[in-house]
Write a protein that holds these residues in place. Sequence first.
Motif, PDB file in Angstrom:
ATOM      1  N   GLY A  22       0.849  -1.202   0.000  1.00 33.85           N
ATOM      2  CA  GLY A  22       0.000   0.000   0.000  1.00 33.85           C
ATOM      3  C   GLY A  22       0.871   1.234   0.000  1.00 33.85           C
ATOM      4  O   GLY A  22       2.094   1.150   0.194  1.00 33.85           O
ATOM      5  N   ARG A  23       0.260   2.360  -0.208  1.00 37.59           N
ATOM      6  CA  ARG A  23       1.048   3.592  -0.141  1.00 37.59           C
ATOM      7  C   ARG A  23       0.168   4.752   0.272  1.00 37.59           C
ATOM      8  O   ARG A  23      -1.057   4.753   0.093  1.00 37.59           O
ATOM      9  CB  ARG A  23       1.782   3.872  -1.447  1.00 37.59           C
ATOM     10  N   PHE A  24       0.830   5.733   0.868  1.00 36.18           N
ATOM     11  CA  PHE A  24       0.173   6.999   1.169  1.00 36.18           C
ATOM     12  C   PHE A  24       1.037   8.039   0.485  1.00 36.18           C
ATOM     13  O   PHE A  24       2.261   7.999   0.603  1.00 36.18           O
ATOM     14  CB  PHE A  24       0.100   7.204   2.690  1.00 36.18           C
ATOM     15  N   ALA A  25       0.383   8.934  -0.284  1.00 34.36           N
ATOM     16  CA  ALA A  25       1.174   9.810  -1.161  1.00 34.36           C
ATOM     17  C   ALA A  25       0.741  11.271  -1.025  1.00 34.36           C
ATOM     18  O   ALA A  25       0.201  11.864  -1.956  1.00 34.36           O
ATOM     19  CB  ALA A  25       1.009   9.328  -2.608  1.00 34.36           C
ATOM     20  N   PRO A  26       0.967  11.859   0.128  1.00 34.94           N
ATOM     21  CA  PRO A  26       0.506  13.231   0.325  1.00 34.94           C
ATOM     22  C   PRO A  26       1.349  14.270  -0.426  1.00 34.94           C
ATOM     23  O   PRO A  26       2.518  14.031  -0.722  1.00 34.94           O
ATOM     24  CB  PRO A  26       0.640  13.426   1.842  1.00 34.94           C
ATOM     25  N   THR A  27       0.700  15.393  -0.691  1.00 32.03           N
ATOM     26  CA  THR A  27       1.387  16.539  -1.280  1.00 32.03           C
ATOM     27  C   THR A  27       1.714  17.508  -0.147  1.00 32.03           C
ATOM     28  O   THR A  27       0.794  17.948   0.548  1.00 32.03           O
ATOM     29  CB  THR A  27       0.447  17.225  -2.298  1.00 32.03           C
ATOM     30  N   PRO A  28       2.972  17.829   0.044  1.00 34.69           N
ATOM     31  CA  PRO A  28       3.316  18.695   1.186  1.00 34.69           C
ATOM     32  C   PRO A  28       3.130  20.175   0.860  1.00 34.69           C
ATOM     33  O   PRO A  28       4.087  20.947   0.814  1.00 34.69           O
ATOM     34  CB  PRO A  28       4.789  18.348   1.447  1.00 34.69           C
TER      35      PRO A  28
ATOM     36  N   ILE B  80       6.327  11.197  -1.093  1.00 40.29           N
ATOM     37  CA  ILE B  80       6.094  12.638  -0.968  1.00 40.29           C
ATOM     38  C   ILE B  80       5.880  13.210  -2.367  1.00 40.29           C
ATOM     39  O   ILE B  80       6.788  13.194  -3.209  1.00 40.29           O
ATOM     40  CB  ILE B  80       7.316  13.321  -0.288  1.00 40.29           C
ATOM     41  N   GLU B  81       4.672  13.695  -2.627  1.00 40.85           N
ATOM     42  CA  GLU B  81       4.325  14.155  -3.982  1.00 40.85           C
ATOM     43  C   GLU B  81       4.506  15.675  -4.086  1.00 40.85           C
ATOM     44  O   GLU B  81       3.552  16.441  -4.095  1.00 40.85           O
ATOM     45  CB  GLU B  81       2.897  13.703  -4.323  1.00 40.85           C
ATOM     46  N   ASP B  82       5.765  16.053  -4.169  1.00 37.20           N
ATOM     47  CA  ASP B  82       6.108  17.481  -4.180  1.00 37.20           C
ATOM     48  C   ASP B  82       6.546  17.933  -5.571  1.00 37.20           C
ATOM     49  O   ASP B  82       7.543  18.636  -5.723  1.00 37.20           O
ATOM     50  CB  ASP B  82       7.242  17.740  -3.169  1.00 37.20           C
TER      51      ASP B  82
ATOM     52  N   ALA C  48       3.621  16.053 -14.886  1.00 31.86           N
ATOM     53  CA  ALA C  48       2.250  16.082 -14.368  1.00 31.86           C
ATOM     54  C   ALA C  48       2.029  14.949 -13.369  1.00 31.86           C
ATOM     55  O   ALA C  48       2.644  13.878 -13.457  1.00 31.86           O
ATOM     56  CB  ALA C  48       1.261  15.969 -15.523  1.00 31.86           C
ATOM     57  N   TYR C  49       1.117  15.214 -12.456  1.00 35.67           N
ATOM     58  CA  TYR C  49       0.731  14.216 -11.454  1.00 35.67           C
ATOM     59  C   TYR C  49       0.390  12.878 -12.105  1.00 35.67           C
ATOM     60  O   TYR C  49       0.824  11.822 -11.641  1.00 35.67           O
ATOM     61  CB  TYR C  49      -0.465  14.767 -10.648  1.00 35.67           C
ATOM     62  N   GLN C  50      -0.404  12.906 -13.200  1.00 30.71           N
ATOM     63  CA  GLN C  50      -0.865  11.648 -13.824  1.00 30.71           C
ATOM     64  C   GLN C  50       0.316  10.771 -14.237  1.00 30.71           C
ATOM     65  O   GLN C  50       0.254   9.549 -14.138  1.00 30.71           O
ATOM     66  CB  GLN C  50      -1.718  11.918 -15.073  1.00 30.71           C
TER      67      GLN C  50
ATOM     68  N   ALA D  61       3.575  11.033 -13.018  1.00 29.25           N
ATOM     69  CA  ALA D  61       4.430  10.693 -11.882  1.00 29.25           C
ATOM     70  C   ALA D  61       3.802   9.585 -11.032  1.00 29.25           C
ATOM     71  O   ALA D  61       4.480   8.636 -10.616  1.00 29.25           O
ATOM     72  CB  ALA D  61       4.667  11.945 -11.045  1.00 29.25           C
ATOM     73  N   VAL D  62       2.495   9.683 -10.820  1.00 30.04           N
ATOM     74  CA  VAL D  62       1.833   8.718  -9.934  1.00 30.04           C
ATOM     75  C   VAL D  62       1.888   7.312 -10.545  1.00 30.04           C
ATOM     76  O   VAL D  62       2.131   6.313  -9.859  1.00 30.04           O
ATOM     77  CB  VAL D  62       0.395   9.200  -9.632  1.00 30.04           C
ATOM     78  N   VAL D  63       1.723   7.254 -11.859  1.00 27.93           N
ATOM     79  CA  VAL D  63       1.743   5.963 -12.543  1.00 27.93           C
ATOM     80  C   VAL D  63       3.158   5.370 -12.518  1.00 27.93           C
ATOM     81  O   VAL D  63       3.356   4.201 -12.166  1.00 27.93           O
ATOM     82  CB  VAL D  63       1.235   6.152 -13.997  1.00 27.93           C
TER      83      VAL D  63
ATOM     84  N   VAL E 249      -5.066   3.376  -2.086  1.00 27.84           N
ATOM     85  CA  VAL E 249      -6.220   3.862  -1.321  1.00 27.84           C
ATOM     86  C   VAL E 249      -6.088   5.375  -1.240  1.00 27.84           C
ATOM     87  O   VAL E 249      -5.062   5.889  -0.778  1.00 27.84           O
ATOM     88  CB  VAL E 249      -6.248   3.244   0.097  1.00 27.84           C
ATOM     89  N   ARG E 250      -7.084   6.089  -1.705  1.00 29.82           N
ATOM     90  CA  ARG E 250      -6.990   7.559  -1.732  1.00 29.82           C
ATOM     91  C   ARG E 250      -8.381   8.158  -1.847  1.00 29.82           C
ATOM     92  O   ARG E 250      -9.375   7.447  -2.044  1.00 29.82           O
ATOM     93  CB  ARG E 250      -6.114   7.995  -2.903  1.00 29.82           C
ATOM     94  N   GLY E 251      -8.448   9.477  -1.772  1.00 35.64           N
ATOM     95  CA  GLY E 251      -9.730  10.168  -1.743  1.00 35.64           C
ATOM     96  C   GLY E 251     -10.552   9.979  -3.014  1.00 35.64           C
ATOM     97  O   GLY E 251      -9.999   9.836  -4.112  1.00 35.64           O
TER      98      GLY E 251
ATOM     99  N   ASP F  14     -12.030  12.072  -4.640  1.00 35.06           N
ATOM    100  CA  ASP F  14     -11.809  13.120  -5.632  1.00 35.06           C
ATOM    101  C   ASP F  14     -10.867  12.661  -6.743  1.00 35.06           C
ATOM    102  O   ASP F  14     -10.821  13.277  -7.798  1.00 35.06           O
ATOM    103  CB  ASP F  14     -11.276  14.409  -4.967  1.00 35.06           C
ATOM    104  N   LEU F  15     -10.131  11.569  -6.508  1.00 39.91           N
ATOM    105  CA  LEU F  15      -9.204  11.091  -7.541  1.00 39.91           C
ATOM    106  C   LEU F  15      -9.748   9.891  -8.318  1.00 39.91           C
ATOM    107  O   LEU F  15      -9.070   9.360  -9.197  1.00 39.91           O
ATOM    108  CB  LEU F  15      -7.842  10.744  -6.905  1.00 39.91           C
ATOM    109  N   LEU F  16     -10.985   9.515  -8.000  1.00 44.19           N
ATOM    110  CA  LEU F  16     -11.598   8.368  -8.701  1.00 44.19           C
ATOM    111  C   LEU F  16     -11.578   8.596 -10.215  1.00 44.19           C
ATOM    112  O   LEU F  16     -11.266   7.698 -11.002  1.00 44.19           O
ATOM    113  CB  LEU F  16     -13.036   8.194  -8.188  1.00 44.19           C
TER     114      LEU F  16
HETATM  115  N1  GLU Z   1      -0.738  13.608  -3.875  1.00 41.06           N
HETATM  116  C1  GLU Z   1      -2.156  13.476  -3.959  1.00 41.06           C
HETATM  117  C2  GLU Z   1      -2.825  14.291  -2.876  1.00 41.06           C
HETATM  118  O1  GLU Z   1      -2.208  14.635  -1.892  1.00 41.06           O
HETATM  119  C3  GLU Z   1      -2.601  12.034  -3.812  1.00 41.06           C
HETATM  120  C4  GLU Z   1      -2.287  11.264  -5.013  1.00 41.06           C
HETATM  121  C5  GLU Z   1      -2.652   9.798  -4.962  1.00 41.06           C
HETATM  122  O2  GLU Z   1      -2.874   9.244  -3.878  1.00 41.06           O
HETATM  123  O3  GLU Z   1      -2.679   9.215  -6.025  1.00 41.06           O
HETATM  124  O4  GLU Z   1      -3.980  14.602  -3.030  1.00 41.06           O
END
Ligand code: GLU
Length: 317
Positions: free
Chosen positions: A6-12, A42-44, A192-194, A196-198, A210-212, A214-216
């Motif tokens: 799993g991962r958690f990928a917050p933007t600081p 860390i999604e910076d 772009a996020y799209q 980098a995340v992939v 697992v994420r919010g 809003d990213l569905l």
């Molecule tokens: N970095 C994104 C955010 O903080 C989350 C991206 C993801 O989980 O795919 O909203």
Amino acid sequence: MKQTVGRFAPTPSGRIHLGNLFCGLLAWLAARKENGKMILRIEDLDPQRSRMEYAEKLQEELLWFGLDWDEGGTKGGQHSPYIQSQCDETYQVAIEILQQKEMLYPCFCSRAELHTANAPHLSDGRYLYSGACRDLTPQQQAEKAKQKTPALRVKVPEQVICFEDLLYGTQQENLAQQAGDFMLRRADGVFAYQLAVVVDDLRMGVTQVVRGRDLLGCTPRQIWLSQQLGAERLPQYGHIPLVLDSEGNRLSKRDGALSLDCLRQHFTSQQILGKLAFLANLIDCPKEISLQELIPLFEWEKIPKQDICLPTNLFEV
Ligand code: GLU
């Protein structure tokens, strides 16, 4: 069977709030429930929005709750770096793979051109790209490049992407009609996020995202892009409801009263975890609870699908 990763990928881009913590908690529980490992990324990517001090603070805050990780953050690990601003070369390799397949094109459109009144508006607030730069000849591209540095877009086909979300069930989207050619690198060179995340989920061997909620809507694009980059296995996706304030507005990193800093002065970590677990419907009252006690209680079937408004008195001191 392969171990769950799993991962958690917050933007600081500010101090994390309860909504971010809720997401970090559920991502952690979903992975730990399966004896999986956890990655902190860390999604910076955006240098204007992100600050390293926020990344450091969020790690300290996660650890205060016991939300630990096996790889990532400043801890490192076999897939280093876990900090996106340090991964430009990796993203560039992915760009080159797609360029060789002739899937990318430079886009010179200005923001005003992208947002014209007749551009179809998508449900997530974006505009469907008109394709204005898709068929420029090499001469036209060279001419425009004298005036402006282009962004890079990927051509999407008329293809329906279908996937099973762990919470929201079957999802499907026609890429050309509902997503449009999307950006992989901005004109200022920021990836772009799209993309980098992939790239990161693939190279880090992530099996569960697992994420919010809003990213569905980004997921079909990400699934398709993963396939274009040769993914043999895709992660499972589980989107979770957003936590809203008591009036139904999205929480912002600027909401002082609900900042973790403020809450930590008044509650113990187990009290805050209990309140979040109650909101996630994992327990039936907001009592103190430890992470270890919560692991066996986590089940996707219990999580509400609707966004969650914070009851006014839940975090009252
Ligand atoms: N970095 C994104 C955010 O903080 C989350 C991206 C993801 O989980 O795919 O909203």
